[in-house]
Design an enzyme around this catalytic site. Sequence first.
Site, PDB file in Angstrom:
ATOM      1  N   ALA A 199     -13.580  63.092 -24.467  1.00  0.00           N
ATOM      2  CA  ALA A 199     -12.142  63.144 -24.736  1.00  0.00           C
ATOM      3  C   ALA A 199     -11.302  62.933 -23.484  1.00  0.00           C
ATOM      4  O   ALA A 199     -10.112  62.609 -23.569  1.00  0.00           O
ATOM      5  CB  ALA A 199     -11.799  64.491 -25.360  1.00  0.00           C
ATOM      6  N   ASP A 203     -22.390  53.841 -26.592  1.00  0.00           N
ATOM      7  CA  ASP A 203     -22.854  52.458 -26.773  1.00  0.00           C
ATOM      8  C   ASP A 203     -21.676  51.530 -27.087  1.00  0.00           C
ATOM      9  O   ASP A 203     -21.634  50.387 -26.628  1.00  0.00           O
ATOM     10  CB  ASP A 203     -23.873  52.392 -27.911  1.00  0.00           C
ATOM     11  CG  ASP A 203     -25.078  53.267 -27.634  1.00  0.00           C
ATOM     12  OD1 ASP A 203     -25.413  53.468 -26.453  1.00  0.00           O
ATOM     13  OD2 ASP A 203     -25.676  53.760 -28.601  1.00  0.00           O
TER      14      ASP A 203
END
Length: 308
Positions: free
Chosen positions: A224, A254
Amino acid sequence: MIVVFGSINMDLVATVRAIPRPGETVLSPGYRTLFGGKGANQAVAAARVHDGRVAMVGRIGRDGFGEACRANLAANGVTVEPLVADDAPTGCAFITVDSRGENAITVASGANGNVAAVDLPEALLGPDTMAVMQMEVPLAASLAAARRVKAAGGSVVWNFAPAPSAIAAEDLAALLAHTDIFVVNELEARAAATLLEAAADDWDAAACTVARLGHTTCVVTAGAAGAVSYAPDGSRLHAAALPVTPVDTTGAGDTFVGILAAEMVAHGHLAVALRRACIGASLACVAEGAQTAMPTRTALVAADTAPD
Ligand code: RIB
């Protein structure tokens, strides 16, 4: 052209209230079979946003999971001709996701464990090649492939995930020497610094050290908190994540790597690539599964409100 050299898995995903501790059994109402593998996820993330060619180099078993993984990559616009069919079964990941969207993953490597540098066709190498590596196939194969990419004038993005608990110092030095952008999360940054035998109090200091000692750009994904890139001279760039409520963070890293590579190939501006990779990774967290919520180019650009 983007060439992802790495792992392909089928993910078996169970949602649980809390991830089991060692020795504990927890119940889940069921499981889902979803496409995964860090390499395949990165290839799909890149292909969804990239106008040019994205090729996947890796191994699948001669089984149903393998054929489904091949078809999924092709359906996402990834070039699958380089894939090698192996005698070992297709890689499989056993994933539990808790009520906060956090996960725990066990990967049964299968065919990924037999990936070799010769699997990378000479025809995919050249000055325009951006290779993307991770740590779910044998390191010796990835290193040999990276050497070939660099010898042909191409560049390498290396995602040090999952970080190995042990790696020879000379191998890590060689890895960094053949890497243009080294991508880690906070834990992997500290692991890399430790493997370089450099003292670091936190991930910020660790990443700074890795960039300086490795003479490469080190990018840290911090959930975050977004992402930070560190140049060897100590200069930094920060990009923010979108404020989302995560459903499943599997594949967020990814997605970040795939979009970072795609944006670097498209225009080469690290600040913009970092920003868009953060936005894409945030969007990828809002649905179950690694590839389910990866954005298309249209969705990514629509979510990016900052001026270039
Ligand atoms: O990064 C997420 C991936 O890690 C999953 O898709 C799983 O296959 C493992 O490789």
